[in-house]
Design an enzyme around this catalytic site. Structure first.
Site, PDB file in Angstrom:
ATOM      1  N   ASP A   8       0.851  -1.185   0.000  1.00 53.91           N
ATOM      2  CA  ASP A   8       0.000   0.000   0.000  1.00 53.91           C
ATOM      3  C   ASP A   8       0.887   1.235   0.000  1.00 53.91           C
ATOM      4  OD1 ASP A   8      -2.023  -1.807   0.174  1.00 53.91           O
ATOM      5  OD2 ASP A   8      -2.767  -1.167   2.129  1.00 53.91           O
ATOM      6  N   ASP A 129     -14.842  -3.743  -1.680  1.00 56.74           N
ATOM      7  CA  ASP A 129     -14.474  -3.475  -0.296  1.00 56.74           C
ATOM      8  C   ASP A 129     -15.764  -3.274   0.480  1.00 56.74           C
ATOM      9  OD1 ASP A 129     -11.837  -3.396  -1.269  1.00 56.74           O
ATOM     10  OD2 ASP A 129     -12.035  -1.264  -1.724  1.00 56.74           O
TER      11      ASP A 129
END
Length: 256
Positions: A8, A129
């Site tokens: 990330d 998500d």
């Protein structure tokens, strides 16, 4: 089952968030390229990159870092975060990215994403998500009323795969949401990649029970960075020697 390390990227750094909270970002390394190469040395066969700045701004931001990683490793790289337009999609593919992850845009403009799937077969992944079964968008900052399963079903026979992330478990090391993953895998005829909550080899082994339903991969983040899971051991336990035994489907063939 493929074990996929996550990188990330926030402000050029390799970070991890807690439950998607940007205010709880922990920097693990200021050199994401070095991190990527370390995961390759440990046996990774694919990398999962998330442009966190891009997710907030609605367009890819850390392009230099993404390009450096793609050119610095010899495995496929899939990228998500800020992918909202065809221009951004092409931008990523021009960098050498193997697969692009459509999240927010798949909710807000599914018909456009379906066109992407047709134009770039086997290369567009749907990133779902979810909080309590409802899809979150825009870097997890907004929660919609769209059901995760209903969204996934729109892309059956079109997308390369579905990445399902349980936001409430992401970065918490509290274990994967096996119930939600099972329900999704049963409802959708697409390869499913699990993400969020994995804390141990025991968690990874628990996912093998869903492999026959189509859960063909798992993304590891915080567990790798804290040392809770050793990547080499994880791969030996569930991965790549078994990859040839896992039917990924025709749509995933160019991405496998």
């Amino acid at each position: 089952m493929e074990v996929i390390p996550a990188i990330d990227i926030l402000a050029g750094n390799c970070v991890r968030l807690y439950q998607g909270d940007y205010e709880q970002a922990q920097v693990y390394n200021s050199d994401p390229v070095a991190v990527a190469q370390e995961w390759i040395k440990k046996g990774a066969t694919r990398l999962h990159l998330v442009d966190l700045d891009g997710a907030k701004q609605g367009k890819p931001v850390n392009l230099d870092v993404i390009k450096a990683i793609v050119t610095g490793v010899d495995v496929p790289v899939q990228v998500g975060g800020g992918l909202r337009t065809l221009e951004s999609l092409k931008q990523l593919f021009n960098l050498g990215v193997a697969g692009a992850i459509a999240g927010t845009v798949a909710v807000e403009n599914p018909e456009e994403v379906k066109q992407w799937c047709v134009q770039f077969p086997g290369r567009v992944i749907i990133g779902i998500d979810a909080r309590e079964g409802k899809v979150a968008t825009r870097g997890w900052l907004e929660t919609t009323e769209v059901e995760a399963i209903a969204l996934a079903q729109q892309f059956t026979d079109m997308a390369a795969a579905i990445i399902y992330t349980d936001i409430q478990r992401d970065g918490t090391l509290s274990g994967p949401n096996l119930k939600a993953l099972r329900e999704l895998a049963v409802a959708v005829d697409l390869p499913i990649i699990a993400s969020g909550g994995v804390s141990s080899l025991t968690d990874l082994l628990s996912l093998l029970g869903l492999e026959s339903l189509g859960v063909t991969g798992v993304i590891l983040g915080r567990a790798l960075y804290t040392g809770a899971v050793d990547l080499t051991e994880a791969i030996k336990a569930i991965g790549p020697g078994r990859l040839q035994d896992v039917p990924l489907g025709d749509n995933f063939s160019t991405f496998a």
